[in-house]
Design an enzyme around this catalytic site. Structure first.
Site, short mmCIF file in Angstrom:
data_model
loop_
_atom_site.label_atom_id
_atom_site.label_comp_id
_atom_site.label_asym_id
_atom_site.label_seq_id
_atom_site.Cartn_x
_atom_site.Cartn_y
_atom_site.Cartn_z
N GLU A 1 0.87 -1.17 0.00
CA GLU A 1 0.00 0.00 0.00
C GLU A 1 0.91 1.23 0.00
O GLU A 1 1.82 1.32 0.83
CB GLU A 1 -0.88 0.01 1.26
CG GLU A 1 -1.85 1.16 1.21
CD GLU A 1 -2.79 1.25 2.42
OE1 GLU A 1 -2.78 0.34 3.27
OE2 GLU A 1 -3.53 2.25 2.47
N ARG B 1 5.40 -13.02 9.52
CA ARG B 1 5.97 -11.72 9.20
C ARG B 1 7.27 -11.56 9.96
O ARG B 1 7.50 -12.19 10.99
CB ARG B 1 4.99 -10.57 9.47
CG ARG B 1 4.51 -10.36 10.87
CD ARG B 1 3.43 -9.27 10.94
NE ARG B 1 3.93 -7.93 10.67
CZ ARG B 1 3.43 -7.12 9.75
NH1 ARG B 1 2.43 -7.51 8.99
NH2 ARG B 1 3.93 -5.92 9.58
N LYS C 1 4.56 0.37 9.20
CA LYS C 1 4.59 1.69 8.58
C LYS C 1 3.93 2.74 9.45
O LYS C 1 4.36 3.88 9.49
CB LYS C 1 3.90 1.64 7.22
CG LYS C 1 4.81 1.16 6.11
CD LYS C 1 4.10 1.17 4.78
CE LYS C 1 3.12 0.03 4.71
NZ LYS C 1 2.47 -0.10 3.41
P1 ATP Z 1 2.77 -2.32 7.76
O1 ATP Z 1 2.16 -2.98 8.96
O2 ATP Z 1 4.19 -1.99 7.92
O3 ATP Z 1 1.97 -1.20 7.19
P2 ATP Z 1 1.56 -3.84 5.77
O4 ATP Z 1 1.41 -5.30 5.76
O5 ATP Z 1 0.34 -3.08 6.08
O6 ATP Z 1 2.77 -3.47 6.70
P3 ATP Z 1 1.69 -3.50 2.98
O7 ATP Z 1 2.20 -2.36 2.20
O8 ATP Z 1 0.24 -3.80 2.96
O9 ATP Z 1 2.16 -3.25 4.46
O10 ATP Z 1 2.55 -4.81 2.69
C1 ATP Z 1 2.94 -5.23 1.42
C2 ATP Z 1 3.37 -6.67 1.51
O11 ATP Z 1 4.48 -6.78 2.39
C3 ATP Z 1 2.27 -7.54 2.08
O12 ATP Z 1 2.18 -8.71 1.29
C4 ATP Z 1 2.71 -7.83 3.47
O13 ATP Z 1 2.25 -9.05 3.91
C5 ATP Z 1 4.23 -7.78 3.35
N1 ATP Z 1 4.81 -7.40 4.64
C6 ATP Z 1 4.59 -6.27 5.34
N2 ATP Z 1 5.24 -6.28 6.51
C7 ATP Z 1 5.92 -7.45 6.55
C8 ATP Z 1 6.78 -8.09 7.50
N3 ATP Z 1 7.08 -7.50 8.66
N4 ATP Z 1 7.29 -9.30 7.19
C9 ATP Z 1 7.00 -9.90 6.04
N5 ATP Z 1 6.19 -9.37 5.11
C10 ATP Z 1 5.65 -8.17 5.35
MG MG Z 2 -1.32 -3.44 4.85
#
Ligand code: ATP
Ligand code: MG
Length: 571
Positions: free
Chosen positions: A45, A270, A280
């Site tokens: 995102e 994760r 984020k």
């Molecule tokens: P955040 O909690 O940091 O906002 P998010 O999952 O909301 O992380 P996205 O931009 O939606 O962020 O994530 C893009 C991809 O990266 C998704 O497929 C998510 O599962 C993966 N991802 C995000 N954080 C991690 C993590 N800590 N370890 C492994 N994969 C991750």
């Molecule tokens: Mg997300």
């Protein structure tokens, strides 16, 4: 931000590793399950910069595509107008490229709004979705609990015709935010709460960074995500464990929309890293509340921050490889990351001498005005690279204050009154006199050197256990050094007392500025962006933003070894 971006060299395909996801994909290929080559996607995102957790997901998704001759798309999951921005889109593209990956397709969930809407109409027509006039609060309350079924909405049994008309008017912008939603009609008593008539579309009269104001029925994550995967022909939709409960709605939607051989979601753990936050939302707070200088502050666990600190993409990929992919969450020790960074640099970068905390040494028996140029090898024997540089040696030198103790501790083998040490690449010297200022602070060591020990060895074979680094005072470069350290002072920054949050766990010494370090003169010839090992001190990066007041700046990428483990043992 600087334009100087190296990295970006394509990642070599690593030898296939058999984790449970690669097993599944290998099986897909063997059985022809999807009838198409493995297709993955990385779906960020655009509401912040990418961090190390995303790097894990990037290495996994792009790695699988490379290893199995498949494809990997970059898809921006941009269905929330409030938080997304084109600046984040650009940062994400640049970071993925810098990590060494090239996407096959570049897609935006916001480009799918019309297709998703068409599916919404189809679901209504099929009796699988309805317009609900309850507000989101009432919908939440009526969803029930894990032990009790939900209460069906009074609008659940509207006719198809009425639903269709309302949905069209929703899209036409006739209703205010929050007045109505589109919900799937599934099962208000489903054991998985997610399946109790989940929301599909909601009204948002808002400005979207790509769509402007032309759209007002925004798909919820669950509605957009699986169908976007299906539009792109993804085979395995890899996501983190918190989406486990969403798998049912994922499957229900791709099937209800009529996709054959639809993508299948697979969850993995994760990345959680000690002394770091990987969210984020939290990283945004650090930026917005000014705890760091920006998303690319060298203390940040963002890709941009790590790049700015001097970490190479090779190290991040190696780290992803080492931690692997598992089905269960587990925190990773920061030492594992630091080890990967050190390991990568150790084989690559030249050794140089830099004194962080300078103390003057005068060699009283060395001729005034004389300079010798010593040939100093740039790499140790166990590194395949070769080369050397000339090091000026003269009567006045800088050594590090930490290499002198007036009353030496037991295992201290460096300078002390009457003690002899070896100067790296140079002579043996003996401390004869300690000069202090009016406050009693040591300001100079008067030493003698032994002219017979130029090789660093004493011809009589006497043992000198300590070797220290130094630079010639007349030739030294005055440089600024920034000791970048862990941003948080404790392994789990969220483990704080009631009423406090992760910000209270910040490490107050995460950035120590050393404005007057003394470096060997050869550094002046190198471009910014160069990396070194400053012997005995750590790995450093010539800051790409260049100089401060004409002075070169060096960021510490990582220390020589895990100095924190030592502190913990001491404490
Ligand atoms: P955040 O909690 O940091 O906002 P998010 O999952 O909301 O992380 P996205 O931009 O939606 O962020 O994530 C893009 C991809 O990266 C998704 O497929 C998510 O599962 C993966 N991802 C995000 N954080 C991690 C993590 N800590 N370890 C492994 N994969 C991750
Ligand atoms: Mg997300």
């Amino acid at each position: 931000m600087s334009d100087l971006i190296e990295g970006g060299a394509p990642a070599p395909a690593p030898a296939p590793r058999r984790d449970f996801i690669r097993e599944l994909v290998a099986d897909d290929v063997a059985t022809g399950r999807f009838g198409r080559a493995p297709a993955t996607r990385f779906p960020p995102e655009p509401n912040g910069f990418l961090h190390l957790g995303h790097a894990k997901s990037i290495c996994l998704n792009f790695g699988i595509a490379q290893e199995f001759g498949g494809t990997c798309n970059l898809r921006f999951d941009d269905t929330n107008p409030a938080t997304e921005d084109v600046r984040y889109v650009e940062a994400i593209k640049r970071d993925v490229q810098w990590l060494g990956f090239r996407w096959d397709g570049e897609f935006y969930a916001s480009d799918y709004f019309e297709r998703l809407y068409a599916i919404a109409e189809q679901l209504v027509t099929d009796g699988k979705a309805y317009v609900d006039d309850q507000d989101e609060e009432a919908i939440r309350t009526n969803r029930g609990t894990v032990t009790s079924p939900g209460t069906p909405s009074p609008w659940r049994d509207r006719s198809v015709a009425e639903n269709l008309e309302l949905l069209r008017r929703m899209r036409a912008g006739e209703f205010p935010d929050g007045s109505r939603v589109l919900r799937a009609r599934i099962d208000m008593a489903h054991p998985n709460m997610v399946m109790r008539d989940p929301l599909l579309l909601r009204i948002r009269h808002a400005h979207h960074y790509r769509r402007g104001n032309d759209w007002c029925v925004y798909p919820l994550y669950d509605f957009a995500h699986g169908l976007s995967d299906a539009f792109e022909g993804i085979t395995r939709s890899l996501c983190t464990l918190e989406f486990k409960d969403a798998k049912d709605i994922y499957d229900w939607l791709v099937e209800a929309a009529g996709f054959e051989r639809p993508p299948v979601q697979v969850e993995f753990a994760r990345l959680e890293l000690d002394y770091t936050v990987l969210s984020k939302r939290k990283l945004l707070r650090l930026v917005e509340e000014g705890h760091v200088a920006g998303w690319d502050d060298p203390r940040m666990p963002t890709i941009a921050g790590l790049r700015r600190r001097g970490v190479r993409p090779e190290a991040i990929r190696a780290f992803a490889e080492v931690i692997g992919v598992a089905r269960k969450d587990a925190r990773v020790e920061i030492a594992t990351f630091e080890h990967a960074v050190r390991d990568d640099l150790n084989m690559e970068v030249p050794r140089r001498l830099c004194v962080l905390n300078p103390l003057k040494v005068v060699l009283t028996n060395y001729p005034e005005g004389e300079v010798e140029w010593l040939d100093a090898p740039s790499y140790p024997h166990d590194v395949p690279k070769t080369g050397s540089r000339p090091m000026p040696f003269a009567r006045e030198l800088w050594v590090d204050r930490d290499d002198f103790m007036e009353e030496p501790a037991k295992k201290f083998h460096r300078l002390a009154p009457g003690r002899e040490v070896r100067l790296r690449f140079g002579y043996l010297i003996t401390c004869q006199e300690v000069v202090k200022d009016a406050e009693g602070r040591v300001v100079e060591l008067r030493c003698t050197y032994d002219p017979a020990t130029k090789s660093g060895q004493a011809p009589d074979g006497r043992k000198v256990p300590g070797t220290i680094h130094w630079v010639s005072a007349a030739h030294a470069l005055d440089v600024e050094v920034r000791l970048v350290d862990r941003l948080f002072a404790q392994p789990d920054p969220d483990d704080v007392p009631e009423g406090q949050d992760f910000l209270s766990a910040l490490n107050p010494a995460s950035l120590v500025m050393i404005p007057h370090a003394k470096a060997e003169p050869s550094l002046a010839e190198d471009p910014v962006g160069s990396r070194y090992q400053f012997e005995r001190t750590g790995y450093f990066y010539a800051e790409p933003e260049g100089s401060v007041g004409g002075k070169r700046v060096y960021n510490r990428i990582v220390g020589m070894r895990d100095s924190w483990a030592k502190e913990v043992r001491k404490g």
